[in-house]
Design a protein around this motif. Structure first.
Motif, PDB file in Angstrom:
ATOM      1  N   PRO A 102       1.139   2.301   1.598  1.00  0.00           N
ATOM      2  CA  PRO A 102       0.196   1.286   1.091  1.00  0.00           C
ATOM      3  C   PRO A 102       0.885   0.312   0.138  1.00  0.00           C
ATOM      4  CG  PRO A 102      -0.755   3.488   0.948  1.00  0.00           C
ATOM      5  CD  PRO A 102       0.686   3.675   1.285  1.00  0.00           C
ATOM      6  N   ARG A 103       0.510  -0.954   0.235  1.00  0.00           N
ATOM      7  CA  ARG A 103       1.100  -1.976  -0.614  1.00  0.00           C
ATOM      8  C   ARG A 103       0.264  -2.269  -1.857  1.00  0.00           C
ATOM      9  NH1 ARG A 103       1.435  -6.197   4.253  1.00  0.00           N
ATOM     10  NH2 ARG A 103      -0.610  -5.195   4.521  1.00  0.00           N
ATOM     11  N   ASN A 104      -0.934  -1.725  -1.896  1.00  0.00           N
ATOM     12  CA  ASN A 104      -1.803  -1.957  -3.048  1.00  0.00           C
ATOM     13  C   ASN A 104      -2.908  -0.903  -3.089  1.00  0.00           C
ATOM     14  OD1 ASN A 104      -4.032  -2.945  -1.307  1.00  0.00           O
ATOM     15  ND2 ASN A 104      -2.681  -4.721  -1.014  1.00  0.00           N
ATOM     16  N   LEU A 105      -3.695  -0.975  -4.119  1.00  0.00           N
ATOM     17  CA  LEU A 105      -4.766  -0.002  -4.324  1.00  0.00           C
ATOM     18  C   LEU A 105      -5.740   0.022  -3.158  1.00  0.00           C
ATOM     19  CD1 LEU A 105      -6.473   1.890  -6.207  1.00  0.00           C
ATOM     20  CD2 LEU A 105      -7.491  -0.218  -7.147  1.00  0.00           C
ATOM     21  N   ASP A 122      -4.350   1.796  -0.176  1.00  0.00           N
ATOM     22  CA  ASP A 122      -4.253   3.215  -0.508  1.00  0.00           C
ATOM     23  C   ASP A 122      -5.598   3.905  -0.291  1.00  0.00           C
ATOM     24  OD1 ASP A 122      -3.405   5.660  -1.442  1.00  0.00           O
ATOM     25  OD2 ASP A 122      -2.665   4.909  -3.358  1.00  0.00           O
ATOM     26  N   SER A 170      -1.856  -4.389  -7.180  1.00  0.00           N
ATOM     27  CA  SER A 170      -0.547  -4.108  -6.562  1.00  0.00           C
ATOM     28  C   SER A 170       0.410  -3.381  -7.507  1.00  0.00           C
ATOM     29  CB  SER A 170       0.089  -5.428  -6.101  1.00  0.00           C
ATOM     30  OG  SER A 170      -0.748  -6.118  -5.192  1.00  0.00           O
ATOM     31  N   TYR A 200       2.801  -0.077  -6.755  1.00  0.00           N
ATOM     32  CA  TYR A 200       2.952   0.163  -5.309  1.00  0.00           C
ATOM     33  C   TYR A 200       4.233  -0.506  -4.825  1.00  0.00           C
ATOM     34  CZ  TYR A 200      -1.722   2.059  -5.017  1.00  0.00           C
ATOM     35  OH  TYR A 200      -2.824   2.857  -5.168  1.00  0.00           O
ATOM     36  N   ASN A 201       5.196   0.312  -4.501  1.00  0.00           N
ATOM     37  CA  ASN A 201       6.418  -0.167  -3.878  1.00  0.00           C
ATOM     38  C   ASN A 201       6.562   0.494  -2.519  1.00  0.00           C
ATOM     39  OD1 ASN A 201       7.288  -1.874  -6.038  1.00  0.00           O
ATOM     40  ND2 ASN A 201       7.805  -0.037  -7.188  1.00  0.00           N
ATOM     41  N   SER A 255       3.030   5.997  -2.045  1.00  0.00           N
ATOM     42  CA  SER A 255       1.581   5.984  -2.199  1.00  0.00           C
ATOM     43  C   SER A 255       1.200   6.668  -3.494  1.00  0.00           C
ATOM     44  CB  SER A 255       0.920   6.713  -1.023  1.00  0.00           C
ATOM     45  OG  SER A 255      -0.439   6.951  -1.310  1.00  0.00           O
ATOM     46  N   ARG A 256       0.043   6.277  -4.049  1.00  0.00           N
ATOM     47  CA  ARG A 256      -0.407   6.867  -5.297  1.00  0.00           C
ATOM     48  C   ARG A 256      -1.449   7.960  -5.084  1.00  0.00           C
ATOM     49  NH1 ARG A 256      -2.209   1.983  -8.976  1.00  0.00           N
ATOM     50  NH2 ARG A 256      -3.548   3.642  -9.765  1.00  0.00           N
TER      51      ARG A 256
END
Length: 598
Positions: free
Chosen positions: A319-322, A325, A522, A525-526, A529-530
């Motif tokens: 994922p590139r952002n919340l 995700d 964002s 996020y690299n 995943s969070r």
């Protein structure tokens, strides 16, 4: 006053309030309150003052709401907003003191009191009821004077039209349209007729006066608000509106009865005890879209029409952002859980959007279908996501219950109205899934613990009702915050002729200072995943929703208006389609009407 009206036309609807203030300074000390007997234009001066105060109140309401938006807060109990609220109340009271029958002021006051929770629910209904009663009485009274040939005072008639009809009850003169489109051969004959008309001193403009917009709006609002507590009283206000069906009282009161027709794919809710999102993601979502978050101002949520974002599903990509995700790691597995393997594998993108609505102060969301607006506009084809969904973020606690989501067993192709409806009361950090072609919406958000049965439930005298305001709430307003996702089996943007920021299925804006909310979602996020628990692919038990039947009640057609009256029409901007004419066709037709409005 004429200069004020001219300023409205010159400034795109924004009138010069200094002109209204000058009217008050010139006339107030010389004018007594109105007794509603109009024999000369002078008798209308109290009405003029009432209209002037109404215009000032309208301007003050705009300032009040703008200040609240600029503060990016719903803490309406601070001193600045307290002063603004008191100013609005004072101006509304002044307007009604000079002309207690001012239907426009009763309606405006009810709107303001409902939106800011400064009128109790019962008092708010009574304000709307006063607007209905006054508008329905003043329109025929004013028209009778205008049509009375024995009344020779043209100035009196002019100001009755301008003040009573135009400004107090919302009635306009509508000239008849020339429907002669037979071709050039008729032009000569038409020109000759026009010349004859010009030569005739008795020529009058043909047309008729519209129905009262104030009455239509207030009658609709009475029906909406009474539907939450007394369906018989709600019905009395619907009788003069052009509707044949309403949502059945069972839907509002949640009375169950087995449906007559079986349903193959009912909606399902996921309500695990520890929530559908891990606590970290849940907290991040609430923070990103909190009432005071930058998202709402930067996206111009309050003033913009419908807009959403489309994300192409890239399998095996971090994922590139919340948002990605949450969708990919938490919501998509639930969608796959309820679909066949083939359908689940065909999902290629996600359309998402978010709504925030103050509890106790909004009317829910109109009944509608989720569809691809661009395909509808370009080809006339109605398409839907394979699944629609709602992630409830806030507004689902027991003390402040947000509006209930309703899903009806009805599609654009249905030949009959839905036999049943499902009800999903919000529960924080829960998830609702349903087939993407079903009609759905949100009932009003009355909240819990309202003093409706204790404060002002008995009808009050108008004198007391005018001053029935209560102080702005000091506590933080609670919002119903929901995150919606449509799961698509085709890449919607690929067929769009034009794709724009903050439009349907638009791209995610660039992470710039103008869109700092994109930067915020964002962060962190690299490549990783969070998700805190390593993913949620394992099945989670789904719960069936409460099913109610019947979903609709036939209430007959609107009462026939007398020949001298016009049929009331529900204003499009507030029509939630809880009361409709000739379903189910009207819902399919609404797809094309809504598309034309965008």
């Amino acid at each position: 006053f004429r200069q004020y009206l001219d300023s409205i036309e010159e400034n795109d609807g924004e009138g010069d309030v200094d002109e209204l203030q000058e009217i008050i300074e010139l006339a107030e000390e010389h004018v007594k309150y109105s007794d509603s007997s109009w024999t000369s234009a002078v008798d209308l001066l109290p009405v003029l003052l009432s209209v002037a105060y109404n215009g000032l109140a309208d301007h003050a309401i705009g300032e009040y709401l703008s200040t609240r938006d600029d503060m990016q807060s719903d803490l309406v109990g601070d001193s600045e907003n307290d002063d603004g609220a008191k100013k609005v109340q004072s101006l509304l009271i002044k307007s009604l003191d000079f002309f207690p029958e001012n239907a426009a002021t009763w309606s405006m006051g009810a709107n303001f009191g409902r939106m800011t929770n400064q009128l109790s629910p019962s008092n708010c209904r009574q304000w709307y009821q006063c607007a209905v009663e006054n508008a329905s009485q003043l329109r025929p009274k004013a028209l009778e004077i205008l049509e009375d040939e024995s009344v020779e005072d043209l100035l009196l008639k002019e100001w009755i039209e301008l003040l009573i009809l135009n400004n107090v009850v919302g009635v306009e003169f509508e000239a008849l349209q020339d429907e002669n489109e037979e071709g050039e051969e008729d032009l000569e004959a038409d020109d000759k007729k026009m010349e004859e008309k010009k030569e005739d001193d008795q020529d009058e403009e043909e047309g008729q006066y519209s129905a009262s917009k104030v009455e239509a709006t207030s009658r609709f609002m009475c029906a909406m608000l009474w539907s939450m507590v007394d369906h018989d009283k709600a019905l009395t206000y619907l009788k003069k509106l052009p509707v044949t069906h309403r949502l059945h009282p069972n839907v509002w009161t949640i009375r169950t009865k087995p449906p007559d027709r079986p349903v193959s794919k009912p909606p399902l809710a996921f309500r695990p005890e520890d929530g559908i999102l891990p606590q970290g993601l849940y907290s991040s979502m609430k923070e990103a879209f909190a009432p005071d978050a930058v998202y709402w101002n930067e996206s111009d949520y309050s003033n913009r029409g419908y807009y959403s974002y489309f994300v192409e599903y890239q399998k095996n990509h971090a994922p590139r952002n919340l948002i990605e995700d949450v969708i990919v790691n938490c919501l998509l597995p639930r969608a796959k859980q309820v679909l066949s393997k083939t359908d689940a594998e065909s999902i290629c993108g996600f359309e998402w959007w978010v709504h925030t609505r103050p509890i106790k102060a909004n009317l829910g969301h109109n009944l509608h279908f989720d569809t691809d607006e661009s395909a509808l506009a370009q080809t006339g084809k109605v398409t839907h996501p394979i699944l629609s969904s709602v992630l409830y973020l806030t507004g689902g606690d027991d003390d402040n219950k947000g509006g209930t989501t309703i899903i009806l067993d009805q599609t654009p192709d249905s030949k009959e109205v839905a036999d049943s409806a499902w009800l999903s009361a919000p529960k924080d950090n829960s998830f609702l899934l349903f087939p993407g072609n079903l009609l759905h919406g949100v009932l009003p958000c009355p909240g819990r613990g309202q003093p409706d049965d204790k404060e002002g439930i008995a009808p009050q005298s108008r004198k007391d009702l005018i001053r029935s305001w209560r102080d702005p709430p000091k506590e933080e307003a609670s919002n119903r915050l929901t995150f919606m996702v449509g799961f698509w089996t085709r890449n919607v943007p690929e067929s769009m002729k034009q794709r724009r920021l903050y439009g349907p299925c638009g791209p995610l804006p660039p992470a710039t200072d103008d869109h700092s909310w994109v930067k915020n979602i964002s962060k962190g996020y690299n490549k990783a995943s969070r998700v805190e628990n390593g993913g949620t692919d394992s099945a989670i038990p789904a719960s069936p929703l409460l099913q109610v039947s019947p979903a609709w009640e036939v209430i007959g057609g609107a009462e026939e208006a007398p020949s001298e009256e016009r049929q009331l029409e529900i204003p499009h901007t507030i029509d939630h389609r809880f009361f409709v004419r000739n379903p189910p066709e009207c819902f399919r037709n609404s797809l094309f009407e809504d598309n034309d409005d965008e």
